[in-house]
Design a protein around this motif. Structure first.
Motif, short mmCIF file in Angstrom:
data_model
loop_
_atom_site.label_atom_id
_atom_site.label_comp_id
_atom_site.label_asym_id
_atom_site.label_seq_id
_atom_site.Cartn_x
_atom_site.Cartn_y
_atom_site.Cartn_z
N PHE A 77 18.35 -31.13 11.65
CA PHE A 77 18.73 -31.30 10.51
C PHE A 77 19.72 -30.79 9.84
N ARG A 90 25.45 -31.60 4.09
CA ARG A 90 24.35 -31.65 4.61
C ARG A 90 23.17 -31.31 3.70
N GLU A 139 20.94 -39.48 14.17
CA GLU A 139 22.71 -38.80 15.17
C GLU A 139 23.02 -39.93 15.22
N LYS A 191 15.79 -38.29 17.13
CA LYS A 191 16.57 -37.17 16.60
C LYS A 191 17.99 -37.90 17.25
N LEU A 233 23.40 -40.81 11.21
CA LEU A 233 23.92 -39.56 10.29
C LEU A 233 25.52 -39.04 9.61
N LEU A 255 12.37 -32.49 12.98
CA LEU A 255 13.13 -32.42 12.99
C LEU A 255 14.08 -32.13 11.64
#
Length: 380
Positions: A177, A2, A129, A125, A132, A173
């Motif tokens: 994340f 990330r 997800e 979310k 992602l 968010l």
């Protein structure tokens, strides 16, 4: 992996060089230096860093002007990905796209109404997800939200179709994340996506209008999204078209959206009390099948849209107007009526020839716009 905010690309020189490569690549270092008034050493060192960061790569497209063939630079569109979200009013859609706006993965969740603010955030979310799990580093998340949005805070101030207000989308968010999150009104996001990826050539000003269950617009002026002083620029659905018209959900009479949205078109059918109420989509299918009454209803909606757009042409005078959203699919009835109305009503011959087209990005226009919210950050 990330990735947080891309601070390393924020230097002005790098942005200038990146944007040059994005718009004109394959391009040589020498040409970038000539056309940006940056010195060759500055271009070289910035390009070296951009290549190390994998966002730029060398390609062998160059033509030799005699002597050694120059090494050309292009954007490595696969270097990073971005998550785009189209939030509401009936469902939440999420995509992962690359830097060229190509969709790599998608998911969709239907919304169960009525819904509370926290539930809405949870659905958001979950949807994110789902897309992602991607091996490329993600730059961030762009959210296109219907209704009024506080862009700086990333908050949905008022989402009429969901009956929600003050939802801290960005804050929630980013906490979940660890990625940079941008939130924008859906029609304005769509306008930005159109400007970047709609193949409109070099236009400086453009109006993109999203006509579905509501009507919103995004205005690009001098290549930038225009927000107005309190983030409501583009709320054209509540422009008054008829002082004595029907009452709109906002409480005023004769707003544009009482004429042109899907639900408004459906209400215009005289015998709409039949067992299953008609939708705008069914009316469009009927019109194609030769139902003259349905065709007339769509043409009338086109005329009302033409009146609204003529008003906007007189105020902002855009080079081009792009229509998107579900209702734009009825273009064979609506578009000629819009064009005729503008032609008959605009003040000058040039204004009456303002180009009006339907988006070529189709149903993904808003999602591509959501992705573009982050691209603006990277490239500009």
């Amino acid at each position: 992996m990330r990735q947080g905010s891309f601070q390393w690309m924020k230097s002005v020189n790098k942005s200038t060089i990146l944007n040059k490569i994005r718009k004109e690549g394959p391009i040589s270092r020498a040409q970038i230096a000539r056309e940006t008034s940056l010195t060759p050493p500055t271009v070289s060192s910035s390009v070296k860093e951009l290549i190390e960061q994998k966002i730029v790569e060398e390609s062998d497209f160059g033509q030799s002007q005699g002597g050694r063939k120059p090494t050309m630079l292009v954007i490595n569109n696969q270097a990073f990905s971005i998550i785009g979200v189209d939030a509401g009013p009936e469902s939440i859609e999420c995509i992962v796209a690359d830097l060229a706006g190509k969709v790599l993965k998608r998911s969709e969740t239907k919304l169960q109404l009525p819904i509370a603010g926290q539930e809405f955030i949870d659905v958001l979310k979950d949807c994110i997800e789902e897309v992602l799990e991607t091996k490329d580093p993600v730059i961030g998340i762009g959210v296109a939200m219907h209704g009024v949005v506080d862009v700086a805070a990333g908050t949905s101030l008022y989402a009429p179709n969901l009956g929600l207000s003050n939802i801290p989308i960005k804050e929630e968010l980013e906490k979940a994340f660890g990625l940079e999150v941008k939130v924008e009104n859906d029609a304005r996001a769509m306008a930005l996506g159109e400007y970047w990826f709609g193949n409109h050539g070099e236009v400086e000003s453009m109006l993109a209008v999203n006509v579905g269950s509501g009507v919103g617009a995004g205005l690009i002026i001098d290549g930038k999204l225009y927000h107005g002083s309190s983030d409501i620029a583009g709320e054209i659905g509540h422009m008054t078209i008829d002082l004595h018209g029907e009452i709109c959900e906002c409480g005023n009479r004769g707003c544009l959206q009482t004429f042109v949205t899907g639900p408004a078109i459906a209400r215009k059918v005289a015998d709409n009390s039949v067992e299953t109420p008609l939708t705008a989509e069914k009316i469009f299918e009927g019109a194609i099948g030769g139902n003259d009454e349905f065709a007339a209803i769509l043409i009338e909606a086109g005329r009302a849209m033409g009146v609204g757009l003529t008003n906007l042409i007189h105020i902002v005078n855009p080079e081009k107007i792009i229509l998107g959203g579900g209702v734009s699919k009825a273009e064979r009835f609506i578009l000629p009526a819009i064009r005729e109305t503008i032609e008959a009503s605009a003040l000058t011959p040039a204004a009456s020839r303002t180009k009006v087209e339907v988006s070529k990005l189709g149903d993904d226009a808003t999602l591509i716009g959501a992705v573009t919210l982050l691209l603006v950050d990277v490239f500009e």
